[in-house]
Design a protein around this motif. Sequence first.
Motif, PDB file in Angstrom:
ATOM      1  N   GLU A  84       0.860  -1.181   0.000  1.00 39.88           N
ATOM      2  CA  GLU A  84       0.000   0.000   0.000  1.00 39.88           C
ATOM      3  C   GLU A  84       0.894   1.228   0.000  1.00 39.88           C
ATOM      4  N   VAL A  85       0.526   2.238  -0.777  1.00 40.09           N
ATOM      5  CA  VAL A  85       1.290   3.485  -0.870  1.00 40.09           C
ATOM      6  C   VAL A  85       0.330   4.636  -0.573  1.00 40.09           C
ATOM      7  N   SER A  86       0.739   5.576   0.278  1.00 45.54           N
ATOM      8  CA  SER A  86      -0.105   6.737   0.597  1.00 45.54           C
ATOM      9  C   SER A  86       0.763   7.986   0.676  1.00 45.54           C
ATOM     10  N   VAL A  87       0.252   9.070   0.090  1.00 45.97           N
ATOM     11  CA  VAL A  87       1.010  10.334   0.071  1.00 45.97           C
ATOM     12  C   VAL A  87       0.076  11.457   0.541  1.00 45.97           C
ATOM     13  N   LEU A  88       0.602  12.362   1.368  1.00 50.01           N
ATOM     14  CA  LEU A  88      -0.192  13.494   1.861  1.00 50.01           C
ATOM     15  C   LEU A  88      -0.668  14.353   0.696  1.00 50.01           C
ATOM     16  N   HIS A  91       1.427  16.967  -1.180  1.00 53.33           N
ATOM     17  CA  HIS A  91       2.712  16.497  -1.735  1.00 53.33           C
ATOM     18  C   HIS A  91       2.517  15.543  -2.915  1.00 53.33           C
ATOM     19  N   ARG A  92       1.328  15.507  -3.475  1.00 54.71           N
ATOM     20  CA  ARG A  92       1.060  14.549  -4.566  1.00 54.71           C
ATOM     21  C   ARG A  92       1.489  15.093  -5.929  1.00 54.71           C
ATOM     22  N   ARG A  93       1.540  14.214  -6.892  1.00 53.99           N
ATOM     23  CA  ARG A  93       1.907  14.491  -8.300  1.00 53.99           C
ATOM     24  C   ARG A  93       3.319  15.061  -8.422  1.00 53.99           C
ATOM     25  N   ARG A  94       4.206  14.591  -7.528  1.00 57.68           N
ATOM     26  CA  ARG A  94       5.614  15.004  -7.620  1.00 57.68           C
ATOM     27  C   ARG A  94       6.522  13.780  -7.654  1.00 57.68           C
ATOM     28  N   GLY A  95       5.950  12.606  -7.879  1.00 60.81           N
ATOM     29  CA  GLY A  95       6.764  11.404  -7.981  1.00 60.81           C
ATOM     30  C   GLY A  95       7.023  10.692  -6.663  1.00 60.81           C
ATOM     31  N   THR A  96       6.417  11.179  -5.563  1.00 60.63           N
ATOM     32  CA  THR A  96       6.648  10.547  -4.258  1.00 60.63           C
ATOM     33  C   THR A  96       6.046   9.141  -4.211  1.00 60.63           C
ATOM     34  N   GLY A  97       4.820   9.027  -4.719  1.00 62.71           N
ATOM     35  CA  GLY A  97       4.164   7.711  -4.738  1.00 62.71           C
ATOM     36  C   GLY A  97       4.986   6.712  -5.542  1.00 62.71           C
ATOM     37  N   ARG A  98       5.469   7.165  -6.683  1.00 64.26           N
ATOM     38  CA  ARG A  98       6.261   6.280  -7.541  1.00 64.26           C
ATOM     39  C   ARG A  98       7.591   5.890  -6.861  1.00 64.26           C
ATOM     40  N   ALA A  99       8.212   6.827  -6.153  1.00 65.19           N
ATOM     41  CA  ALA A  99       9.480   6.524  -5.464  1.00 65.19           C
ATOM     42  C   ALA A  99       9.245   5.491  -4.349  1.00 65.19           C
ATOM     43  N   GLY A 128     -10.815   8.889  -5.466  1.00 64.47           N
ATOM     44  CA  GLY A 128      -9.468   9.451  -5.396  1.00 64.47           C
ATOM     45  C   GLY A 128      -8.590   8.937  -6.526  1.00 64.47           C
ATOM     46  N   ALA A 129      -7.269   9.135  -6.365  1.00 67.79           N
ATOM     47  CA  ALA A 129      -6.308   8.861  -7.439  1.00 67.79           C
ATOM     48  C   ALA A 129      -5.783   7.427  -7.428  1.00 67.79           C
ATOM     49  N   GLY A 130      -6.239   6.615  -6.471  1.00 70.12           N
ATOM     50  CA  GLY A 130      -5.639   5.290  -6.268  1.00 70.12           C
ATOM     51  C   GLY A 130      -5.601   4.418  -7.512  1.00 70.12           C
ATOM     52  N   LEU A 131      -6.712   4.409  -8.263  1.00 73.38           N
ATOM     53  CA  LEU A 131      -6.778   3.511  -9.417  1.00 73.38           C
ATOM     54  C   LEU A 131      -5.866   4.018 -10.547  1.00 73.38           C
ATOM     55  N   ALA A 132      -5.827   5.328 -10.722  1.00 76.35           N
ATOM     56  CA  ALA A 132      -4.946   5.906 -11.758  1.00 76.35           C
ATOM     57  C   ALA A 132      -3.491   5.622 -11.408  1.00 76.35           C
ATOM     58  N   PHE A 133      -3.168   5.738 -10.136  1.00 76.58           N
ATOM     59  CA  PHE A 133      -1.795   5.481  -9.695  1.00 76.58           C
ATOM     60  C   PHE A 133      -1.427   4.007  -9.904  1.00 76.58           C
ATOM     61  N   THR A 135      -2.704   1.865 -11.906  1.00 76.70           N
ATOM     62  CA  THR A 135      -2.601   1.583 -13.336  1.00 76.70           C
ATOM     63  C   THR A 135      -1.277   2.123 -13.891  1.00 76.70           C
ATOM     64  N   ALA A 136      -0.882   3.305 -13.405  1.00 74.53           N
ATOM     65  CA  ALA A 136       0.361   3.924 -13.894  1.00 74.53           C
ATOM     66  C   ALA A 136       1.592   3.075 -13.552  1.00 74.53           C
ATOM     67  N   VAL A 137       1.523   2.322 -12.430  1.00 71.69           N
ATOM     68  CA  VAL A 137       2.684   1.487 -12.074  1.00 71.69           C
ATOM     69  C   VAL A 137       2.547   0.062 -12.629  1.00 71.69           C
TER      70      VAL A 137
HETATM   71  C1  LIG Z   1      -2.267   7.267  -5.085  1.00 67.93           C
HETATM   72  C2  LIG Z   1      -1.186   8.139  -4.430  1.00 67.93           C
HETATM   73  C3  LIG Z   1      -0.330   7.260  -3.527  1.00 67.93           C
HETATM   74  C4  LIG Z   1      -0.315   8.775  -5.521  1.00 67.93           C
HETATM   75  O1  LIG Z   1       0.774   9.476  -4.918  1.00 67.93           O
HETATM   76  P1  LIG Z   1       1.612  10.567  -5.740  1.00 67.93           P
HETATM   77  O2  LIG Z   1       2.808  10.919  -4.951  1.00 67.93           O
HETATM   78  O3  LIG Z   1       0.718  11.658  -6.174  1.00 67.93           O
HETATM   79  O4  LIG Z   1       2.050   9.700  -7.020  1.00 67.93           O
HETATM   80  P2  LIG Z   1       3.078  10.125  -8.173  1.00 67.93           P
HETATM   81  O5  LIG Z   1       3.282  11.594  -8.203  1.00 67.93           O
HETATM   82  O6  LIG Z   1       4.306   9.294  -8.015  1.00 67.93           O
HETATM   83  O7  LIG Z   1       2.264   9.675  -9.468  1.00 67.93           O
HETATM   84  C5  LIG Z   1       2.620   8.546 -10.262  1.00 67.93           C
HETATM   85  C6  LIG Z   1       1.624   8.412 -11.399  1.00 67.93           C
HETATM   86  O8  LIG Z   1       0.330   7.999 -10.900  1.00 67.93           O
HETATM   87  C7  LIG Z   1      -0.696   8.586 -11.723  1.00 67.93           C
HETATM   88  N1  LIG Z   1      -1.504   9.499 -10.914  1.00 67.93           N
HETATM   89  C8  LIG Z   1      -1.289   9.863  -9.634  1.00 67.93           C
HETATM   90  N2  LIG Z   1      -2.277  10.696  -9.220  1.00 67.93           N
HETATM   91  C9  LIG Z   1      -3.121  10.857 -10.256  1.00 67.93           C
HETATM   92  C10 LIG Z   1      -4.309  11.615 -10.441  1.00 67.93           C
HETATM   93  N3  LIG Z   1      -4.828  12.378  -9.453  1.00 67.93           N
HETATM   94  N4  LIG Z   1      -4.941  11.532 -11.626  1.00 67.93           N
HETATM   95  C11 LIG Z   1      -4.425  10.791 -12.629  1.00 67.93           C
HETATM   96  N5  LIG Z   1      -3.278  10.088 -12.519  1.00 67.93           N
HETATM   97  C12 LIG Z   1      -2.638  10.103 -11.347  1.00 67.93           C
HETATM   98  C13 LIG Z   1       0.023   9.378 -12.820  1.00 67.93           C
HETATM   99  O9  LIG Z   1       0.221   8.512 -13.916  1.00 67.93           O
HETATM  100  C14 LIG Z   1       1.338   9.687 -12.121  1.00 67.93           C
HETATM  101  O10 LIG Z   1       2.376   9.957 -13.024  1.00 67.93           O
HETATM  102  P3  LIG Z   1       2.530  11.473 -13.616  1.00 67.93           P
HETATM  103  O11 LIG Z   1       2.404  12.417 -12.461  1.00 67.93           O
HETATM  104  O12 LIG Z   1       3.886  11.434 -14.235  1.00 67.93           O
HETATM  105  O13 LIG Z   1       1.411  11.626 -14.583  1.00 67.93           O
HETATM  106  C15 LIG Z   1      -1.857   9.284  -3.612  1.00 67.93           C
HETATM  107  O14 LIG Z   1      -2.788   9.947  -4.435  1.00 67.93           O
HETATM  108  C16 LIG Z   1      -2.568   8.800  -2.379  1.00 67.93           C
HETATM  109  O15 LIG Z   1      -1.959   8.656  -1.326  1.00 67.93           O
HETATM  110  N6  LIG Z   1      -3.884   8.492  -2.472  1.00 67.93           N
HETATM  111  C17 LIG Z   1      -4.593   7.928  -1.331  1.00 67.93           C
HETATM  112  C18 LIG Z   1      -4.135   6.499  -1.008  1.00 67.93           C
HETATM  113  C19 LIG Z   1      -4.273   5.546  -2.204  1.00 67.93           C
HETATM  114  O16 LIG Z   1      -5.278   5.519  -2.903  1.00 67.93           O
HETATM  115  N7  LIG Z   1      -3.240   4.748  -2.436  1.00 67.93           N
HETATM  116  C20 LIG Z   1      -3.212   3.793  -3.519  1.00 67.93           C
HETATM  117  C21 LIG Z   1      -3.529   2.447  -2.991  1.00 67.93           C
HETATM  118  S1  LIG Z   1      -2.076   1.501  -2.748  1.00 67.93           S
END
Ligand SMILES: CC(C)(COP(=O)(O)OP(=O)(O)OC[C@H]1O[C@@H](n2cnc3c(N)ncnc32)[C@H](O)[C@@H]1OP(=O)(O)O)[C@@H](O)C(=O)NCCC(=O)NCCS
Length: 318
Positions: A84-88, A91-99, A128-133, A135-137
């Motif tokens: 599971e990955v969670s970002v405040l 601080h989102r959309r800066r690559g923290t989730g991906r790191a 929220g963004a969970g499914l997009a994230f 899918t992106a990974v």
């Molecule tokens: C999902 C989550 C962890 C993403 O964290 P983040 O630091 O914003 O992720 P990143 O910046 O590394 O994004 C990686 C890619 O995910 C996708 N993505 C992330 N947020 C997105 C959004 N709001 N809409 C569309 N795509 C999104 C994009 O493809 C993004 O790459 P890009 O920014 O180069 O386009 C964060 O939104 C979160 O904590 N959400 C609540 C918890 C959750 O749902 N976790 C996932 C379950 S494990």
Amino acid sequence: MEIRELDTTDPAALRAWYDVRERSVRADRPYALLATYAAFEVVATASSTYWSRTWFEAVDAGQVVGVAELELPLEENLDLGWCEVSVLTGHRRRGTGRALWDAVVARARQHGRSRLGGEVSLDLAVPGAGLAFATAVGAVEKHREDHLLADLPLPPAQLDPAYDLVAWRGRCPDEHRAAYLAMRNQMNADVPTGDLDLDVEVLDDARLAASEERLMRAYDVRVAAARRRSDGVFGGYSLLFVPHGTDHGWQDDTLVMPEHRGHRLGAALKSANYADLPAHVTQVHTWTAPDNTAMHRTNTTLGFRVVERMYEMEAPIA
Ligand SMILES: CC(C)(COP(=O)(O)OP(=O)(O)OC[C@H]1O[C@@H](n2cnc3c(N)ncnc32)[C@H](O)[C@@H]1OP(=O)(O)O)[C@@H](O)C(=O)NCCC(=O)NCCS
């Protein structure tokens, strides 16, 4: 920004990790059921024979801004990890989730895992963004469940008079352990998991005892079972957890053994557990696959409503 492993011997670091996870998840999911701090602390500080767990944190300017958890099963499913990955929010959309994801993947690979699974839950009103994230990974959907919630009290469902109610809290009494283990293992074999390709977890007495001991440290564990009067055979059980100090229950397994189906035992057992709860417990959460028609209907008939969609996602990492 730096990714580091959580030092689970440092209480302040544990608390910070937990708070960031809670704030990140709550931002998108008003109905999320999150472990209490006490439950997290038990898992983070007591080692387990059956699971290896690692927690990561993303630190930016001295502040934890994102967190991740990796769970590796040690007895079965040795090709798999759960994460599971969670970002405040700020601080989102800066690559923290991906790191964080990359750190989880590297660790899982070190342990020979070739796929990573995880749950993504989306609020019905504002997903929220969970499914997009995910899918992106590279993850794809393998299974779907609805997260349902009920406000207590619920109208009671009567137990078929051909059955006795046998209920306990905490550890299953010795005289019922063999029957309870048989039902728990039947549940693990029967529960629908969609396209998830998983080895079935087999519980023996030692594993059940270890799980009971851990759970009881953070939860009031309540079991209601039905025993047929004519021959003393157990027909089903329902398992409910109430995290210590909270106002909600978490409905876990409910199973009716195949030859006992058709008596509405599932609804009656859930109802018996809810009726026995202290008055300060006012809500119950549960999860059911939308295509598990019998259980979904049992839940909505009892008074549960769908509040979130939960997706089981999985990514190949070999
Ligand atoms: C999902 C989550 C962890 C993403 O964290 P983040 O630091 O914003 O992720 P990143 O910046 O590394 O994004 C990686 C890619 O995910 C996708 N993505 C992330 N947020 C997105 C959004 N709001 N809409 C569309 N795509 C999104 C994009 O493809 C993004 O790459 P890009 O920014 O180069 O386009 C964060 O939104 C979160 O904590 N959400 C609540 C918890 C959750 O749902 N976790 C996932 C379950 S494990």
